[in-house]
Design a protein around this motif. Structure first.
Motif, PDB file in Angstrom:
ATOM      1  N   ASP A 146       0.865  -1.175   0.000  1.00  0.00           N
ATOM      2  CA  ASP A 146       0.000   0.000   0.000  1.00  0.00           C
ATOM      3  C   ASP A 146       0.902   1.227   0.000  1.00  0.00           C
ATOM      4  O   ASP A 146       1.652   1.445   0.948  1.00  0.00           O
ATOM      5  CB  ASP A 146      -0.872  -0.038   1.252  1.00  0.00           C
ATOM      6  CG  ASP A 146      -1.787   1.177   1.375  1.00  0.00           C
ATOM      7  OD1 ASP A 146      -1.676   2.098   0.542  1.00  0.00           O
ATOM      8  OD2 ASP A 146      -2.602   1.193   2.307  1.00  0.00           O
ATOM      9  N   PRO A 147       0.859   2.056  -1.056  1.00  0.00           N
ATOM     10  CA  PRO A 147       1.767   3.200  -1.129  1.00  0.00           C
ATOM     11  C   PRO A 147       1.501   4.255  -0.062  1.00  0.00           C
ATOM     12  O   PRO A 147       2.365   5.078   0.221  1.00  0.00           O
ATOM     13  CB  PRO A 147       1.519   3.767  -2.529  1.00  0.00           C
ATOM     14  CG  PRO A 147       0.142   3.317  -2.888  1.00  0.00           C
ATOM     15  CD  PRO A 147      -0.021   1.973  -2.242  1.00  0.00           C
ATOM     16  N   ASP A 148       0.310   4.238   0.538  1.00  0.00           N
ATOM     17  CA  ASP A 148      -0.039   5.269   1.519  1.00  0.00           C
ATOM     18  C   ASP A 148       0.239   4.845   2.961  1.00  0.00           C
ATOM     19  O   ASP A 148       0.139   5.663   3.875  1.00  0.00           O
ATOM     20  CB  ASP A 148      -1.525   5.635   1.391  1.00  0.00           C
ATOM     21  CG  ASP A 148      -1.832   6.275   0.045  1.00  0.00           C
ATOM     22  OD1 ASP A 148      -0.983   7.032  -0.451  1.00  0.00           O
ATOM     23  OD2 ASP A 148      -2.905   5.985  -0.507  1.00  0.00           O
ATOM     24  N   HIS A 149       0.572   3.580   3.178  1.00  0.00           N
ATOM     25  CA  HIS A 149       0.809   3.074   4.518  1.00  0.00           C
ATOM     26  C   HIS A 149       2.014   2.137   4.524  1.00  0.00           C
ATOM     27  O   HIS A 149       2.394   1.598   3.487  1.00  0.00           O
ATOM     28  CB  HIS A 149      -0.415   2.320   5.057  1.00  0.00           C
ATOM     29  CG  HIS A 149      -1.630   3.174   5.240  1.00  0.00           C
ATOM     30  ND1 HIS A 149      -2.476   3.493   4.192  1.00  0.00           N
ATOM     31  CD2 HIS A 149      -2.135   3.794   6.346  1.00  0.00           C
ATOM     32  CE1 HIS A 149      -3.450   4.266   4.646  1.00  0.00           C
ATOM     33  NE2 HIS A 149      -3.268   4.459   5.943  1.00  0.00           N
ATOM     34  N   ALA A 162       0.335   5.558   8.460  1.00  0.00           N
ATOM     35  CA  ALA A 162       0.198   6.403   7.271  1.00  0.00           C
ATOM     36  C   ALA A 162       1.530   7.086   6.975  1.00  0.00           C
ATOM     37  O   ALA A 162       2.153   7.660   7.868  1.00  0.00           O
ATOM     38  CB  ALA A 162      -0.893   7.442   7.483  1.00  0.00           C
ATOM     39  N   VAL A 163       1.965   7.013   5.730  1.00  0.00           N
ATOM     40  CA  VAL A 163       3.228   7.632   5.337  1.00  0.00           C
ATOM     41  C   VAL A 163       3.195   9.129   5.595  1.00  0.00           C
ATOM     42  O   VAL A 163       4.197   9.726   6.009  1.00  0.00           O
ATOM     43  CB  VAL A 163       3.531   7.335   3.845  1.00  0.00           C
ATOM     44  CG1 VAL A 163       4.787   8.076   3.391  1.00  0.00           C
ATOM     45  CG2 VAL A 163       3.695   5.833   3.627  1.00  0.00           C
ATOM     46  N   ASP A 164       2.034   9.754   5.411  1.00  0.00           N
ATOM     47  CA  ASP A 164       1.923  11.196   5.614  1.00  0.00           C
ATOM     48  C   ASP A 164       2.122  11.596   7.074  1.00  0.00           C
ATOM     49  O   ASP A 164       2.395  12.762   7.374  1.00  0.00           O
ATOM     50  CB  ASP A 164       0.553  11.702   5.139  1.00  0.00           C
ATOM     51  CG  ASP A 164       0.444  11.723   3.628  1.00  0.00           C
ATOM     52  OD1 ASP A 164       1.497  11.615   2.962  1.00  0.00           O
ATOM     53  OD2 ASP A 164      -0.679  11.822   3.110  1.00  0.00           O
ATOM     54  N   THR A 180       6.883   9.504  14.190  1.00  0.00           N
ATOM     55  CA  THR A 180       5.646  10.252  13.989  1.00  0.00           C
ATOM     56  C   THR A 180       5.419  11.118  15.230  1.00  0.00           C
ATOM     57  O   THR A 180       6.153  11.011  16.214  1.00  0.00           O
ATOM     58  CB  THR A 180       4.427   9.317  13.800  1.00  0.00           C
ATOM     59  OG1 THR A 180       4.113   8.696  15.049  1.00  0.00           O
ATOM     60  CG2 THR A 180       4.725   8.233  12.765  1.00  0.00           C
ATOM     61  N   ASP A 181       4.383  11.943  15.199  1.00  0.00           N
ATOM     62  CA  ASP A 181       4.070  12.782  16.354  1.00  0.00           C
ATOM     63  C   ASP A 181       3.643  11.951  17.559  1.00  0.00           C
ATOM     64  O   ASP A 181       3.695  12.425  18.693  1.00  0.00           O
ATOM     65  CB  ASP A 181       2.961  13.784  16.004  1.00  0.00           C
ATOM     66  CG  ASP A 181       3.429  14.848  15.024  1.00  0.00           C
ATOM     67  OD1 ASP A 181       4.658  15.079  14.956  1.00  0.00           O
ATOM     68  OD2 ASP A 181       2.580  15.430  14.333  1.00  0.00           O
ATOM     69  N   PHE A 203      10.017  13.117   0.634  1.00  0.00           N
ATOM     70  CA  PHE A 203      11.064  12.775   1.595  1.00  0.00           C
ATOM     71  C   PHE A 203      12.432  13.029   0.965  1.00  0.00           C
ATOM     72  O   PHE A 203      12.656  12.711  -0.204  1.00  0.00           O
ATOM     73  CB  PHE A 203      10.961  11.308   2.015  1.00  0.00           C
ATOM     74  CG  PHE A 203       9.872  11.037   3.010  1.00  0.00           C
ATOM     75  CD1 PHE A 203      10.150  10.929   4.372  1.00  0.00           C
ATOM     76  CD2 PHE A 203       8.548  10.898   2.596  1.00  0.00           C
ATOM     77  CE1 PHE A 203       9.144  10.681   5.291  1.00  0.00           C
ATOM     78  CE2 PHE A 203       7.534  10.659   3.507  1.00  0.00           C
ATOM     79  CZ  PHE A 203       7.836  10.544   4.855  1.00  0.00           C
ATOM     80  N   VAL A 204      13.337  13.588   1.758  1.00  0.00           N
ATOM     81  CA  VAL A 204      14.649  13.936   1.233  1.00  0.00           C
ATOM     82  C   VAL A 204      15.713  13.514   2.240  1.00  0.00           C
ATOM     83  O   VAL A 204      15.530  13.636   3.457  1.00  0.00           O
ATOM     84  CB  VAL A 204      14.734  15.454   0.933  1.00  0.00           C
ATOM     85  CG1 VAL A 204      14.472  16.284   2.171  1.00  0.00           C
ATOM     86  CG2 VAL A 204      16.076  15.818   0.316  1.00  0.00           C
TER      87      VAL A 204
END
Length: 256
Positions: A146-149, A162-164, A180-181, A203-204
């Motif tokens: 899953d590209p989002d997770h 979640a990647v975001d 993450t927070d 991401f960098v």
């Protein structure tokens, strides 16, 4: 097929691990030891027997926190042997993963142990030993990524982060720690792989040890020739080779 030794000072955990190992067709035999000292005596007997002897051991499934000699101590002792068995750590604590892989562990399995996760550890040990499984291997479900997770394990439970929500990623040996927070999670994925996978998501790389989400950078700081970024409440150093590229990317992001 592998000959295994399971080491755990908690009897229920040891019996469960032995049950799962004996159910795997790639395990020829599995025996248990209640502490690291007993395990060391058994391993010495295996080494005296030789790799093809009746007492040989191919892989040790090793708890970490035990009274007296702990699992990491035992693994360090094994590195001094000419032909030591492979080591898979089985523990309730994720904090020792970096030390475990520094000791050349094959895998790091979190308790409570799931059958599918242990089967993957057996597969890795089999591949490293060059053994061929006899009979069908346990089926492990395969899902499209899953590209989002990203899936993380915590106490034997798989969760999807979640990647975001990931602010930055820190390299820790063969692992990467996702921040993450709400906390952090350890995954067995190299930082370079995540850098390639998440480049298009903003991401960098800012350092050989850190990958940062641009959207979570609050400040870029310059101080006496050094560059750092503020991500949440954490200040991260930016290496000189990445500083110019990072500044340019942040400028394009704010003016684009």
């Amino acid at each position: 097929m592998l000959r295994a030794l399971a080491v755990d000072d908690e009897r229920p955990s040891l019996e469960e691990l032995l049950y799962l190992l004996n159910a795997d067709p790639r395990i020829r035999s599995a025996e248990g030891a209640g502490d690291a000292t007993e395990a060391l005596r058994r391993i010495n007997r295996a080494l005296e027997s030789g790799p093809d002897g009746p007492d040989a051991i191919d892989v040790v499934f090793l708890d970490i926190q035990m009274p007296g000699l702990d699992g990491l101590d035992l693994a360090r002792l094994l590195t001094g042997f000419a032909r030591p068995p492979l080591v898979v750590f089985v523990t309730a604590h994720e904090d020792f993963a970096v030390q475990a892989f520094d000791l050349k562990a094959v895998d790091y399995v979190l308790k409570p142990v799931r059958k599918e996760r242990l089967a993957e550890a057996v597969r890795r040990a089999s591949a490293q030993r060059g053994t061929t499984p006899q009979g069908p291997a346990p089926r492990i479900p395969v899902h499209e990524p899953d590209p989002d997770h990203i899936a993380v394990e915590l106490g034997g439970v798989t969760r999807f982060v979640a990647v975001d929500d990931i602010t930055h990623v820190e390299a820790q040996g063969d692992y990467a720690r996702l921040h993450t927070d709400r906390g952090s999670h350890l995954v067995r994925i190299p930082l370079s792989t995540l850098e390639e996978r998440w480049r298009s998501r903003g991401f960098v790389r800012i350092h050989r040890r850190h990958l940062v989400a641009l959207r979570h950078i609050g400040e870029l700081r310059l101080d006496a020739g050094t560059v750092s970024v503020l991500v949440g409440s954490e200040e991260l150093q930016v290496s000189r080779r990445h500083a110019r590229e990072l500044r340019d990317m942040l400028m394009r992001r704010t003016t684009g």
